[in-house]
Design a protein around this motif. Structure first.
Motif, PDB file in Angstrom:
ATOM      1  N   ARG A 115       0.826  -1.207   0.000  1.00  0.00           N
ATOM      2  CA  ARG A 115       0.000   0.000   0.000  1.00  0.00           C
ATOM      3  C   ARG A 115       0.858   1.253   0.000  1.00  0.00           C
ATOM      4  O   ARG A 115       0.546   2.215  -0.688  1.00  0.00           O
ATOM      5  N   SER A 118       3.322   1.507  -3.668  1.00  0.00           N
ATOM      6  CA  SER A 118       2.949   1.118  -5.020  1.00  0.00           C
ATOM      7  C   SER A 118       2.647   2.313  -5.899  1.00  0.00           C
ATOM      8  O   SER A 118       2.353   2.156  -7.062  1.00  0.00           O
ATOM      9  N   ARG A 119       2.704   3.505  -5.330  1.00  0.00           N
ATOM     10  CA  ARG A 119       2.434   4.684  -6.152  1.00  0.00           C
ATOM     11  C   ARG A 119       3.675   5.550  -6.303  1.00  0.00           C
ATOM     12  O   ARG A 119       4.461   5.642  -5.390  1.00  0.00           O
ATOM     13  N   VAL A 205       5.687 -14.183  -1.090  1.00  0.00           N
ATOM     14  CA  VAL A 205       4.473 -14.530  -1.825  1.00  0.00           C
ATOM     15  C   VAL A 205       3.676 -13.287  -2.195  1.00  0.00           C
ATOM     16  O   VAL A 205       3.277 -13.090  -3.332  1.00  0.00           O
TER      17      VAL A 205
ATOM     18  N   LEU C  68       0.238 -15.632  -9.062  1.00  0.00           N
ATOM     19  CA  LEU C  68       0.504 -15.221  -7.690  1.00  0.00           C
ATOM     20  C   LEU C  68       0.012 -16.277  -6.716  1.00  0.00           C
ATOM     21  O   LEU C  68      -1.029 -16.883  -6.910  1.00  0.00           O
ATOM     22  N   ASN C  69       0.787 -16.441  -5.636  1.00  0.00           N
ATOM     23  CA  ASN C  69       0.294 -17.126  -4.431  1.00  0.00           C
ATOM     24  C   ASN C  69      -0.566 -18.356  -4.727  1.00  0.00           C
ATOM     25  O   ASN C  69      -1.743 -18.375  -4.394  1.00  0.00           O
ATOM     26  N   ALA C  80      -5.797  -9.347  -1.470  1.00  0.00           N
ATOM     27  CA  ALA C  80      -4.808  -8.931  -2.469  1.00  0.00           C
ATOM     28  C   ALA C  80      -5.376  -7.832  -3.353  1.00  0.00           C
ATOM     29  O   ALA C  80      -4.678  -6.885  -3.714  1.00  0.00           O
ATOM     30  N   ALA C  83      -5.412  -4.647  -1.172  1.00  0.00           N
ATOM     31  CA  ALA C  83      -4.110  -4.059  -0.854  1.00  0.00           C
ATOM     32  C   ALA C  83      -3.449  -3.451  -2.080  1.00  0.00           C
ATOM     33  O   ALA C  83      -2.632  -2.547  -1.959  1.00  0.00           O
ATOM     34  N   ASN C  84      -3.789  -3.955  -3.260  1.00  0.00           N
ATOM     35  CA  ASN C  84      -3.101  -3.491  -4.466  1.00  0.00           C
ATOM     36  C   ASN C  84      -3.918  -2.484  -5.246  1.00  0.00           C
ATOM     37  O   ASN C  84      -3.773  -2.369  -6.462  1.00  0.00           O
ATOM     38  N   GLY C  86      -3.959   0.708  -5.841  1.00  0.00           N
ATOM     39  CA  GLY C  86      -3.371   1.677  -6.761  1.00  0.00           C
ATOM     40  C   GLY C  86      -2.230   1.094  -7.570  1.00  0.00           C
ATOM     41  O   GLY C  86      -1.588   1.784  -8.364  1.00  0.00           O
ATOM     42  N   ASN C  87      -1.972  -0.158  -7.374  1.00  0.00           N
ATOM     43  CA  ASN C  87      -0.743  -0.770  -7.877  1.00  0.00           C
ATOM     44  C   ASN C  87      -0.984  -1.433  -9.219  1.00  0.00           C
ATOM     45  O   ASN C  87      -1.834  -2.303  -9.337  1.00  0.00           O
ATOM     46  N   GLY C  89       1.469  -2.947 -10.699  1.00  0.00           N
ATOM     47  CA  GLY C  89       2.578  -3.883 -10.824  1.00  0.00           C
ATOM     48  C   GLY C  89       2.105  -5.323 -10.793  1.00  0.00           C
ATOM     49  O   GLY C  89       0.909  -5.607 -10.730  1.00  0.00           O
ATOM     50  N   PRO C  90       3.057  -6.254 -10.824  1.00  0.00           N
ATOM     51  CA  PRO C  90       2.685  -7.667 -10.923  1.00  0.00           C
ATOM     52  C   PRO C  90       2.064  -8.254  -9.665  1.00  0.00           C
ATOM     53  O   PRO C  90       1.715  -9.428  -9.662  1.00  0.00           O
ATOM     54  N   GLN C  91       1.950  -7.453  -8.606  1.00  0.00           N
ATOM     55  CA  GLN C  91       1.345  -8.018  -7.403  1.00  0.00           C
ATOM     56  C   GLN C  91      -0.169  -7.921  -7.403  1.00  0.00           C
ATOM     57  O   GLN C  91      -0.837  -8.471  -6.527  1.00  0.00           O
TER      58      GLN C  91
END
Lengths: 283, 299, 365
Positions: A115, A118-119, A205, C68-69, C80, C83-84, C86-87, C89-91
């Motif tokens: 969190r 990531s920005r 993970v 993932l996972n 997931a 939590a991601n 704004g992301n 990316g690969p997560q």
């Protein structure tokens, strides 16, 4: 007479300990040999080695361990020395920080890191640096405790004051006096960090990195005998890596001795009496 | 408070090099910055989330839920498990460390055991649980050996690996090695000559330990204890794999709330984690207090 | 002229609103390939043959699949996404495959977006959200997975498990307070013990109480290793997982998979597209692939009942040899599909009462 009694007791303790530690490993090993029905065979190990992910993930985690060790030691050794020498009052604060990672569940840490980072402008989430940072935090209690124990066992103040009165600069002091005396402690810190990172699961993970921990977990839920083989292999490989580190560091001074000869004499003379009083300086 | 400025009986003089003044704190900035960026900030959710409900509104309901009997019980069990394994692991680890360093054993044993301790200290979680199941489970190696060689079925006698003590027995597999690694530098600092000197002066082993050994080791022992306590307190993978949720540990509960399929109340999970933070904080305060008393006693 | 224009316009609109745009159309494929990647989460390769599914999709469209996972639970998938947010990316997951009961909550929390695949109409109504936010993908029934090298007399039904010959032999494949599979096991036992609806879990809890007191229950989570070693030779898990384990063991050990005579519970999993998916077009293409005949048959190969099974059977597109690999249809004759409401009631009741039935205090007979 007393020596013999003490040695006998030491052997007893050692053997009991070894029994406790070896039996589960033996049991795991025996189970891992059951990959083929009715006979003892290494087929489970063959399966593990045949999987390209095995070595790939191990090397990835190995790399991450090295980075974590370097970053962690670089951050914590100077800090701990600084605290011991100049800001003893900060000790309780550092102690609190050094125990917090135990109570931050890795899942919360991982999601929190995602969190926060990531920005842009702090989009670290795509670089392994974030993973290493997380690992340093996780390993921090062990590194700090080792270094702290090591510094406690040597009279840091006496050594530094002696060194300075002999004309040594800070750099010299650090690398030729303090660090060699910290050898046991630094090695312990490296071993602990290494082992922690190699098997770490949650952070790897959730931050989506091809690490060894997740690989082991995946094998564990799917197959019957391979997880046991993998456990033995990972034990052996971690052992090998740590043994390597130990062997590489053997070139330097042996534990307990000091490099600079002049200091050695002074340190030896003052050690017994001052060691007791060092402990008074702790919060 | 550290008696750095007063009361030091040392050869070198009583004052620290530069005094603990404000400027010196600046040297700690890199550390604090790092800790803030990568520990405090991400973990901030623990604080924020525990005061929120699912929709994000402020609530104290999570903390009220912490007072439920099964949650209180789980905190007690977790604390009990951590203390027990820290004590047992600490004591036996101390014995082993002393044995390999000052116990008159051949030198290679020390480096062998150091390496082993490094590996074993993190041999936790699923592989460790499985290793113990394979050893002491119902069809484990030792169980079977005892049955065939001595006709002795430990499970019939009431033993079960899947119990509090079974779990504790498994936990010390990584507690003992941790203790060995952490206490070794301190034992290194104990010189053989002291033991010999005290024997020459007529002291018994017990007197040596009471007057010289333990006081010297005490601060390191306490520090190691709290490290072992913390280590066990936050662990859950081993417990989960070994007891499948039979034993309610707080980390397992947290996992159940945040990643579980059934309950899924993440805010309660955060509150549980916050509770752990508080308990750890209290332990540290207790530890500092004990350290102070111990150091006063040693003067 | 104007009327003709309107006609042409409405014809065009109807053409585009038809199955054209939403099928595996060239446009969708091109858009997905431009994105170049699909991020999936919690899809173990041997869970209903997801391994082949992922590989086929990746090969067919040349889109890299980021996994993932694989060990993750439905709860973790939801977390997931959250939590991601704004992301890119690969997560950050693009699509999720979660238990049925997670659908409505994810929709309410605005974590997923609607998308109706081309074969939408042939998905049964009771396993899909009417607006297209989530829809069932496959289901299976809970089965006994038995190490038949150790257990010579394979149990056929829930009541068999209470027999003294199975002392210290029965374990769950999860913790009922955290795992969907384990919760459903208690529900299935409940139905077998006489409960009228899946929402009544008391008979099930009583069953496990009896199992525990008889000493038959082993309180660890059964994994292939413990089934093989004999520590947990009898366990209960989804039939597709049990069958897949059986195949993988290849006789070492021999595994028997038994659908119990009574208390057959269906577990439905659903697919959805994340509202924060970094690759939305790849996600849509993935959905289209999963729900095409080709995708559904890949699931069938993994012993999962694809959700469009009945439709495909009617159209006779299921190869006979594939159909033969599944357990006989009669075993599934009494299968029960718990509704969302029933599942929620069951989950809460089990979570609240499980440690009264099986806990460290109870174990200390």
């Amino acid at each position: 007479m007393k020596n013999i009694k003490r040695t006998a007791l030491s052997w007893l303790v050692l053997l009991l300990g070894l029994l406790y530690f070896m039996l589960p490993l033996v049991a795991t090993f025996l189970f891992s040999l059951k990959g083929k029905k009715g006979v003892l065979s290494f087929v489970a190990y063959e399966h593990v080695f045949a999987d390209p992910q095995f070595l790939k993930t191990f090397f990835f985690s190995f790399q991450m361990s090295i980075y974590t060790v370097v970053a962690g030691l670089a951050l914590i050794i100077p800090t701990t020395i600084w605290v011991h020498l100049k800001v003893p009052k900060a000790k309780p604060v550092i102690e609190i920080f050094a125990l917090m990672p135990f109570v931050i569940p890795p899942i919360i840490l991982a999601f929190g890191l995602i969190r926060s980072y990531s920005r842009p402008p702090l989009a670290l989430v795509t670089t392994p640096a974030l993973l290493v940072a997380g690992y340093v935090i996780i390993a921090f209690p062990y590194i700090y405790r080792s270094i702290d124990a090591g510094l406690r066992a040597m009279d840091l103040r006496a050594l530094t004051e002696a060194g300075m009165s002999l004309g040594a600069g800070w750099f010299s002091l650090l690398f030729r006096v303090v660090l060699p005396n910290l050898r046991t402690a630094i090695l312990a810190a490296i071993f602990l960090t290494f082992a922690t990172v190699i098997g770490e699961l949650t952070l790897a993970v959730l931050l989506a990195w091809p690490a060894f921990g997740p690989y082991m977990a995946l094998v564990g839920r799917d197959l019957a005998y391979e997880p046991a083989a993998l456990a033995i292999l990972s034990f052996a490989m971690t052992w090998g890596s740590i043994g390597l580190i130990q062997a590489l560091s053997r070139g330097k001074a042996r534990p307990g001795t000091v490099v600079a000869p002049g200091l050695a004499v002074m340190a030896e003379e003052t050690k017994p009496t001052t060691t007791r009083s060092t402990t008074n300086g702790l919060p | 408070m550290p008696s750095s400025a007063t009361g030091r009986k040392g050869a070198r003089g009583a004052r620290p090099l530069f005094g603990g003044n404000a400027l010196a704190w600046l040297g700690l900035i890199p550390f604090f910055l790092f800790a803030f960026a990568f520990m405090i900030l991400p973990a901030g959710n623990i604080l924020i989330g525990s005061f929120q409900n699912r929709e994000g509104a402020f609530t104290l309901a999570n903390f009220q839920n912490l007072l439920r009997p099964n949650i209180v019980k789980s905190y007690l069990v977790t604390i009990r498990l951590s203390i027990v394994t820290a004590l047992i692991g600490g004591c036996f680890g101390l014995l082993m460390a002393y044995a390999i360093i000052l116990g008159g054993l051949p030198k290679p044993i020390r480096s062998f055991l150091s390496t082993f301790s490094g590996v074993a200290s993190n041999f936790a979680g699923v592989p460790l649980a499985f290793a113990f199941i394979a050893t002491l489970g119902r069809v484990g190696l030792v169980t079977a050996l005892l049955k065939t060689l001595f006709g002795f079925d430990i499970y019939d006698k009431g033993f079960s690996l899947y119990s509090f003590w079974g779990l504790a027995f498994t936990y010390i597999y990584f507690q003992i090695p941790l203790m060995i690694l952490i206490i070794s530098p301190a034992i290194d600092g104990m010189k053989k000559e002291w033991r010999e000197a005290s024997e020459n002066l007529g002291a018994t082993a017990i007197q040596y330990w009471f007057h010289v050994g333990i006081p010297v080791l005490a601060p390191s022992l306490l520090a190691a204890f709290i490290l072992l306590f913390g280590n066990a307190f936050g662990a859950y993978a081993t417990a989960y794999s070994l007891t499948g949720g039979l034993i309610n540990l707080v980390p397992i509960l947290i996992g159940a709330q945040i990643r579980g399929d059934v309950l899924h109340d993440p805010n309660l999970g955060y509150a549980l984690a916050f509770g752990m933070v508080i308990i750890m904080g209290l332990s540290i305060i207790a530890y500092s207090w004990v350290q102070k008393i111990a150091s006063r006693w040693m003067k | 002229m104007k009327r003709f224009g309107v006609f042409i316009l409405s014809a065009l609109i109807m053409l585009t609103l038809g199955s054209g745009v939403f099928a595996q159309s060239k446009d969708l494929i091109a858009a997905a390939q431009k994105e170049g990647q699909l991020t999936v989460i919690a899809l173990p390769h041997d869970w209903v043959n997801y391994g082949e599914m992922i590989e086929t999709f990746s090969r067919k469209y040349g889109i890299k699949v980021n996994e993932l996972n694989p060990d993750g639970s439905s709860g973790e998938e939801i977390e997931a996404i959250k939590a991601n947010k704004g992301n890119t990316g690969p997560q950050a997951p693009d699509v999720i495959d979660v238990g049925l009961s997670f659908g409505p909550q994810a929709k309410a929390d605005k974590l997923i977006v609607p998308y109706k695949v081309a074969t939408w109409d042939s998905i049964p109504a009771d396993v899909k959200d009417k607006d297209g936010y989530w829809y069932g993908d496959y289901y299976g029934a809970l089965a006994f997975e038995v190490n038949s090298d150790i257990i010579k007399n394979v149990p056929k039904d829930w009541s068999d498990l209470l027999k003294p010959e199975y002392k210290g032999k029965v374990a769950l494949a999860g913790d009922p307070r955290t795992a969907n599979q384990a919760v459903m096991t208690v529900v299935a036992a409940s139905l077998a013990m006489g409960a009228k609806t899946p929402a009544d879990v008391n008979p099930g809890l009583q069953f496990f109480d009896k199992l525990n007191k008889a000493g038959n229950f082993v309180p660890i989570i059964a994994v292939p290793g413990t089934v093989a070693s004999g520590e947990t030779p009898i366990t209960i898990r989804w039939d597709y997982n049990a069958l897949s384990n059986r195949d993988k063991s290849a006789g070492n050990p021999n595994i028997a998979v038994v659908i119990p005579a009574k208390g057959v519970i269906a577990g439905v999993y659903i697919q959805a597209i994340s509202a924060y998916a970094p690759h939305p077009n790849a996600a849509k293409l993935w959905m289209e692939f999963l729900y095409s005949d080709e995708g559904q048959l890949i699931w069938l190969k993994g012993y999962g009942h694809p959700v469009r099974f009945n439709d495909m059977a009617k159209r006779k597109v299921i190869p006979a040899d594939l159909a033969a690999k599944l357990p006989p249809a009669e075993a599934y004759a009494n299968i029960v599909f718990p509704s969302l409401a029933e599942q929620d009631t069951a989950k809460t009741a089990i979570a609240a009462n499980w440690d009264k039935v099986v806990s460290v205090e109870v174990m200390k007979k």
